[in-house]
Design a protein around this motif. Structure first.
Motif, short mmCIF file in Angstrom:
data_model
loop_
_atom_site.label_atom_id
_atom_site.label_comp_id
_atom_site.label_asym_id
_atom_site.label_seq_id
_atom_site.Cartn_x
_atom_site.Cartn_y
_atom_site.Cartn_z
N THR A 64 -23.31 -9.16 -14.20
CA THR A 64 -23.83 -8.14 -13.32
C THR A 64 -25.21 -8.62 -12.90
O THR A 64 -26.10 -8.79 -13.74
CB THR A 64 -23.91 -6.78 -14.02
OG1 THR A 64 -22.60 -6.41 -14.45
CG2 THR A 64 -24.45 -5.71 -13.07
N ALA A 65 -25.37 -8.87 -11.62
CA ALA A 65 -26.61 -9.42 -11.08
C ALA A 65 -27.71 -8.36 -11.07
O ALA A 65 -27.46 -7.18 -11.28
CB ALA A 65 -26.36 -9.95 -9.67
N ASP A 66 -28.94 -8.81 -10.78
CA ASP A 66 -30.08 -7.91 -10.68
C ASP A 66 -29.82 -6.75 -9.72
O ASP A 66 -30.35 -5.66 -9.89
CB ASP A 66 -31.32 -8.66 -10.18
CG ASP A 66 -31.88 -9.62 -11.21
OD1 ASP A 66 -31.50 -9.53 -12.40
OD2 ASP A 66 -32.73 -10.45 -10.84
N SER A 67 -29.02 -6.99 -8.71
CA SER A 67 -28.73 -5.97 -7.69
C SER A 67 -27.72 -4.94 -8.17
O SER A 67 -27.52 -3.93 -7.52
CB SER A 67 -28.15 -6.65 -6.46
OG SER A 67 -26.88 -7.19 -6.76
N SER A 87 -19.52 -12.96 -4.95
CA SER A 87 -20.31 -11.74 -5.13
C SER A 87 -19.53 -10.54 -4.64
O SER A 87 -18.91 -10.59 -3.57
CB SER A 87 -21.62 -11.85 -4.34
OG SER A 87 -22.28 -10.60 -4.34
N GLY A 88 -19.57 -9.47 -5.41
CA GLY A 88 -18.92 -8.23 -4.99
C GLY A 88 -19.53 -7.67 -3.71
O GLY A 88 -18.92 -6.86 -3.03
N ARG A 89 -20.73 -8.13 -3.35
CA ARG A 89 -21.39 -7.69 -2.11
C ARG A 89 -20.83 -8.35 -0.86
O ARG A 89 -21.06 -7.86 0.24
CB ARG A 89 -22.89 -7.99 -2.18
CG ARG A 89 -23.67 -7.02 -3.01
CD ARG A 89 -25.15 -7.34 -2.96
NE ARG A 89 -25.69 -7.56 -1.63
CZ ARG A 89 -26.32 -6.66 -0.88
NH1 ARG A 89 -26.47 -5.45 -1.34
NH2 ARG A 89 -26.79 -6.98 0.29
N VAL A 90 -20.15 -9.49 -1.02
CA VAL A 90 -19.70 -10.25 0.16
C VAL A 90 -18.22 -10.63 -0.02
O VAL A 90 -17.91 -11.77 -0.35
CB VAL A 90 -20.56 -11.51 0.38
CG1 VAL A 90 -20.33 -12.09 1.77
CG2 VAL A 90 -22.03 -11.24 0.17
N PRO A 91 -17.32 -9.69 0.17
CA PRO A 91 -15.90 -10.01 0.00
C PRO A 91 -15.44 -11.09 0.98
O PRO A 91 -16.00 -11.23 2.07
CB PRO A 91 -15.17 -8.69 0.27
CG PRO A 91 -16.20 -7.72 0.73
CD PRO A 91 -17.55 -8.33 0.60
N MET A 92 -14.45 -11.85 0.57
CA MET A 92 -13.83 -12.88 1.40
C MET A 92 -14.76 -14.05 1.70
O MET A 92 -14.59 -14.75 2.69
CB MET A 92 -13.26 -12.29 2.70
CG MET A 92 -12.35 -11.08 2.51
SD MET A 92 -10.88 -11.45 1.53
CE MET A 92 -10.00 -12.53 2.61
N HIS A 93 -15.75 -14.25 0.86
CA HIS A 93 -16.71 -15.35 1.00
C HIS A 93 -16.96 -16.00 -0.35
O HIS A 93 -16.75 -15.37 -1.39
CB HIS A 93 -18.04 -14.86 1.57
CG HIS A 93 -17.99 -14.51 3.01
ND1 HIS A 93 -17.42 -13.33 3.46
CD2 HIS A 93 -18.42 -15.17 4.10
CE1 HIS A 93 -17.51 -13.29 4.78
NE2 HIS A 93 -18.12 -14.40 5.19
#
Length: 138
Positions: A64-67, A87-93
């Motif tokens: 789990t990142a700082d974010s 990253s869960g913040r940037v799906p498909m990347h």
């Protein structure tokens, strides 16, 4: 870099083929990237999944990142070379360490540094590079 570019981990067991341009390039000075790289920041290129082919077995661990986002880090189980992150913040990347761009790495300058709040003064980067205390706002 529109043609297919290929590189591998240190032992050659995992290969990465890349086509097209990254969505962005960045330095990240979060505490997790510092641990993963053993230095003050990571240098990353964000590519769409349809621009990357990975061949070979990888192992992974999630943090789990700082974010607060979940980051799944993939690495070669033989030599330990970091291959990519999701990253869960940037799906498909996929987040590729710039070193995985092989000889083409020299062509990719970072566009910003994120998580500058945990950047160390001894880790010298271009003073003109835009810096963000956390994620760059969209």
């Amino acid at each position: 870099m529109n043609e297919l570019s290929a590189t591998s981990c240190a032992c050659g067991a995992v290969t990465v083929k890349i086509s097209g341009e990254p969505r962005t390039t960045m330095l990240c000075a979060c505490k997790d990237c510092q641990k993963a790289t053993g230095t003050g920041h990571s240098a990353l290129a964000l590519f769409s999944d349809d621009h990357i082919e990975i061949e070979g077995e990888t192992k992974s661990f999630s943090v789990t990142a700082d974010s607060g986002a979940t980051v799944d880090r993939k690495f070669c189980p033989n030599c330990g070379t970091p291959i990519f992150g999701i990253s869960g913040r940037v799906p498909m990347h996929k987040l590729l360490p710039v070193s995985m761009l092989g000889e083409d790495a020299q062509n990719y300058q970072p566009r910003a540094m994120i998580f500058n709040r945990s950047h160390y003064d001894w880790d010298i980067v271009d003073p003109e590079l835009p810096k963000f205390e956390k994620y760059k706002e969209k």
